[in-house]
Motif scaffolding. Structure first.
Motif, PDB file in Angstrom:
ATOM      1  N   GLU A 132     -28.251   9.381  -9.254  1.00 66.62           N
ATOM      2  CA  GLU A 132     -28.701  10.747  -9.560  1.00 66.62           C
ATOM      3  C   GLU A 132     -29.155  11.471  -8.302  1.00 66.62           C
ATOM      4  OE1 GLU A 132     -31.913  13.038 -12.513  1.00 66.62           O
ATOM      5  OE2 GLU A 132     -31.724  10.831 -12.519  1.00 66.62           O
ATOM      6  N   SER A 133     -29.846  10.771  -7.412  1.00 69.01           N
ATOM      7  CA  SER A 133     -30.299  11.399  -6.168  1.00 69.01           C
ATOM      8  C   SER A 133     -29.130  11.770  -5.272  1.00 69.01           C
ATOM      9  CB  SER A 133     -31.256  10.457  -5.427  1.00 69.01           C
ATOM     10  OG  SER A 133     -32.409  10.210  -6.204  1.00 69.01           O
ATOM     11  N   THR A 135     -26.162  12.543  -6.325  1.00 71.98           N
ATOM     12  CA  THR A 135     -25.514  13.692  -6.966  1.00 71.98           C
ATOM     13  C   THR A 135     -26.266  14.980  -6.674  1.00 71.98           C
ATOM     14  OG1 THR A 135     -24.746  12.221  -8.733  1.00 71.98           O
ATOM     15  CG2 THR A 135     -24.699  14.605  -9.160  1.00 71.98           C
ATOM     16  N   GLU A 136     -27.590  14.929  -6.644  1.00 74.76           N
ATOM     17  CA  GLU A 136     -28.400  16.121  -6.414  1.00 74.76           C
ATOM     18  C   GLU A 136     -28.236  16.684  -5.010  1.00 74.76           C
ATOM     19  OE1 GLU A 136     -32.327  14.903  -7.334  1.00 74.76           O
ATOM     20  OE2 GLU A 136     -32.109  15.196  -9.496  1.00 74.76           O
ATOM     21  N   ARG A 137     -27.671  15.908  -4.098  1.00 73.38           N
ATOM     22  CA  ARG A 137     -27.467  16.387  -2.739  1.00 73.38           C
ATOM     23  C   ARG A 137     -26.105  17.051  -2.551  1.00 73.38           C
ATOM     24  NH1 ARG A 137     -31.392  12.847  -2.496  1.00 73.38           N
ATOM     25  NH2 ARG A 137     -32.840  12.818  -0.733  1.00 73.38           N
ATOM     26  N   GLU A 140     -22.248  21.322  -5.358  1.00 70.43           N
ATOM     27  CA  GLU A 140     -22.107  21.839  -6.726  1.00 70.43           C
ATOM     28  C   GLU A 140     -23.439  21.806  -7.466  1.00 70.43           C
ATOM     29  OE1 GLU A 140     -19.440  20.993 -10.764  1.00 70.43           O
ATOM     30  OE2 GLU A 140     -19.152  19.780  -8.951  1.00 70.43           O
ATOM     31  N   PHE A 141     -24.169  20.705  -7.280  1.00 63.12           N
ATOM     32  CA  PHE A 141     -25.468  20.616  -7.957  1.00 63.12           C
ATOM     33  C   PHE A 141     -26.435  21.665  -7.408  1.00 63.12           C
ATOM     34  CE2 PHE A 141     -29.830  19.092  -8.200  1.00 63.12           C
ATOM     35  CZ  PHE A 141     -29.943  18.772  -9.549  1.00 63.12           C
ATOM     36  N   VAL A 142     -26.404  21.901  -6.098  1.00 62.20           N
ATOM     37  CA  VAL A 142     -27.306  22.890  -5.509  1.00 62.20           C
ATOM     38  C   VAL A 142     -27.017  24.271  -6.059  1.00 62.20           C
ATOM     39  CG1 VAL A 142     -27.974  24.002  -3.348  1.00 62.20           C
ATOM     40  CG2 VAL A 142     -27.675  21.523  -3.426  1.00 62.20           C
ATOM     41  N   ARG A 143     -25.725  24.629  -6.208  1.00 65.82           N
ATOM     42  CA  ARG A 143     -25.378  25.940  -6.762  1.00 65.82           C
ATOM     43  C   ARG A 143     -25.882  26.074  -8.198  1.00 65.82           C
ATOM     44  NH1 ARG A 143     -20.482  25.054  -3.835  1.00 65.82           N
ATOM     45  NH2 ARG A 143     -19.546  24.173  -5.725  1.00 65.82           N
ATOM     46  N   LYS A 144     -25.678  25.028  -8.987  1.00 64.68           N
ATOM     47  CA  LYS A 144     -26.159  25.078 -10.372  1.00 64.68           C
ATOM     48  C   LYS A 144     -27.686  25.180 -10.418  1.00 64.68           C
ATOM     49  CE  LYS A 144     -22.344  22.494 -12.457  1.00 64.68           C
ATOM     50  NZ  LYS A 144     -21.971  21.257 -13.223  1.00 64.68           N
ATOM     51  N   ALA A 145     -28.368  24.438  -9.534  1.00 66.64           N
ATOM     52  CA  ALA A 145     -29.836  24.473  -9.530  1.00 66.64           C
ATOM     53  C   ALA A 145     -30.349  25.850  -9.131  1.00 66.64           C
ATOM     54  CB  ALA A 145     -30.379  23.409  -8.585  1.00 66.64           C
ATOM     55  N   LEU A 219     -36.373  20.889  -9.553  1.00 66.70           N
ATOM     56  CA  LEU A 219     -34.912  20.911  -9.586  1.00 66.70           C
ATOM     57  C   LEU A 219     -34.296  20.352  -8.322  1.00 66.70           C
ATOM     58  CD1 LEU A 219     -34.211  24.422 -11.186  1.00 66.70           C
ATOM     59  CD2 LEU A 219     -33.958  22.177 -12.261  1.00 66.70           C
TER      60      LEU A 219
END
Length: 543
Positions: A132-133, A135-137, A140-145, A219
């Protein structure tokens, strides 16, 4: 209005008691548990994975720091993490990407698990959180966050405005219909309803924004780590022992809970004494002063005994506080001697009772009715409806005129002056007639008129009347003087003005020759200035 204020005050006291009890029941077990257990948390991007205990020469915090460092290195790489459990030296060992992470011992297990079961559970948690960590980097995840954070802040702004409209257009009218007296206050004074609504609206908006900011901070991994570090530092500062009394060490949270319990005790004592005053003493038939004395003594007795019990339950050794109490006694003797003196005077007033609640007194330049006798001061309500706060020591050290001490019947003196040619008996009858049928004048004892003597310009009389309402003496004197003036004018009895007689005796005045010559010269000069040349000079010119 006063009824609702009293109910609101009672609600605050009850809330204080409840908060103190909840703090004692809820907050104290975690603090005690944190102090009794010696485990350090393993944290990944601000999320607590599990807790480890000390092992061998390594403390719990040292083991946790090493594990945190390795997990942070694995997360920062793009390689997928592989977490496995191996048995080394007859103990389960967790490895990640073929690198040693930790060995699970008996002290690490919880809920009666075996070390192998605990290792398998931790390995599964590490695998999920590392994935999960990583993925958060990703981008795509940053844009969604970021999109989620912007949406949350926009929703907060809308809710902020809606809360204001709801409070103003829906909640306020509802409260006005339920509690009309809370809104009916004099012009220019703050309304209690408005204060309550503004306070509740500010609290609701603060909770909304704080919750949203906390959600947005969680987030992103970096901001989540900052949040966790700030909260951890704050909790550490609050839970770390800062003071030791006897064999016990206490943190800020312990002291805050103790202060909350003491405040709750004060609120509970106030609530009990209010019930005692309003439900028991008010129907007992004793006077207001005795009721106030019983109430104050009961309140401070409950606070004193309750404080000792709370300190004992909290674990404080009262005997170890003897030195502190001695130092405080010296400090009170020098720094708070006036407060201690006033407090002692209040105790004397309650027991000796030279003045009581409801008495009409005169203290210095103030006259009024005693409304309350407190531990430090006494409140006097003057005839102008002004509350004067007088220190208790002043009531014992200075002279106090108590008009209602043991009896509310007092005698008033009204001096009257009439002209010398007035008939004294007629004056006496006139003054007595002015007191008839007046509701403020008692017939027993009857009014009296005293002939006090001969003044410089008048005959001096004094009317003496008795009244049972000393607080209305100025109004009574004014009413009687109105009647006396009307009767004196009706019967043609003069009230003389102050006068002085000046007698001038005639005789001869002898002046010295020098003074006579100076006066003649001055007179001649004045005559020349006023009328020109003397008449003798004009006669000489004609000749």
């Amino acid at each position: 209005m006063n009824r609702y204020l009293a109910a609101f005050s009672q609600l605050l006291r009850t809330a204080g008691v409840a908060i103190a009890l909840i703090g004692f029941l809820v907050l104290s077990p975690p603090v005690a548990q944190a102090q009794s257990t010696a485990k350090a948390p393993v944290v990944l991007d601000g999320r607590t994975v599990f807790r480890v205990s000390a092992s061998g020469d390594f403390s719990a915090q040292d083991r946790a720091d090493l594990i945190n460092l390795q997990l942070r290195e694995v997360v920062q790489t793009s390689e997928p993490a592989v977490v496995e459990v191996e048995e080394r030296n007859q103990l389960p060992t967790i490895v990640i990407n073929d690198r040693y992470l930790l060995t699970v011992t008996e002290r690490d297990t919880i809920l009666a698990r075996t070390p192998m079961d605990q290792a398998l559970l931790w390995a599964e948690q590490i695998q999920a959180l590392v994935h999960e960590s990583q993925t958060e980097r990703g981008d795509e995840f940053v844009r969604k966050a970021l999109l989620i954070a912007a949406s949350v802040l926009l929703v907060d702004l809308i809710l902020h405005l809606l809360l204001g409209r709801f409070w103003h257009y829906s909640l306020r009218p509802g409260f006005q219909r339920l509690f009309p007296n809370l809104h009916a206050v004099p012009e220019g004074q703050p309304r209690l309803l408005d204060l309550l609504l503004y306070l509740s609206l500010a609290i609701a908006r603060s909770i909304l924004w704080l919750g949203s900011v906390f959600y947005v901070m969680n987030l992103f991994p970096l901001s989540r780590r900052w949040t966790y570090s700030a909260i951890s530092a704050l909790m550490t500062s609050f839970t770390a022992p800062i003071i030791s009394l006897g064999k016990q060490a206490y943190s800020i949270i312990d002291l805050l809970i103790l202060v909350g319990l003491l405040l709750g005790l004060v609120g509970l004592a106030g609530a009990v004494t209010n019930v005692l005053r309003s439900r028991i003493l008010s129907v007992s038939g004793i006077n207001r002063s005795a009721q106030e004395a019983v109430t104050i003594i009961t309140k401070y007795t409950l606070i004193f005994i309750g404080s000792i019990v709370l300190l004992q339950i909290w674990g404080l050794d009262i005997t170890s506080l003897a030195i502190v109490a001695s130092a405080l006694g010296v400090g009170i003797g020098f720094g708070f001697q006036d407060i201690a003196k006033n407090f002692g005077s209040g105790v004397v007033l309650l027991f000796e009772r030279p003045v009581q609640v409801g008495d009409f007194v005169e203290v210095g330049e103030y006259q009024g009715t005693i409304e309350r006798i407190g531990a430090r001061s006494t409140i006097i309500r003057t005839l102008d409806q002004i509350s004067i706060i007088v220190p208790n020591s002043r009531l014992l050290e200075g002279e106090v005129k108590n008009w209602t001490y043991h009896s509310s019947i007092v005698r008033l003196h009204l001096p009257v002056h009439v002209a010398y040619h007035s008939e004294p008996n007629l004056v006496r009858l006139t003054l007595l007639e002015a007191t008839k049928a007046h509701r403020g004048v008692l017939t027993v004892p009857p009014p009296q008129v005293w002939f006090q003597g001969f003044g410089e310009h008048a005959l001096n009389f004094e009317l003496l009347v008795w009244t049972a309402e000393p607080s209305k003496q100025f109004f009574l004197k004014s009413e009687l003087y109105f009647r006396i003036e009307a009767l004196l004018r009706q019967r043609q009895i003069e009230v003389p003005l102050p006068q002085r007689d000046l007698h001038i005796r005639s005789g001869s005045l002898e002046l010295s020759p020098q003074l006579q010559k100076a006066i003649l010269q001055l007179s001649a000069k004045l005559q020349v200035d006023a009328f020109g040349e003397p008449e003798t000079a004009n006669n000489g010119n004609h000749d």
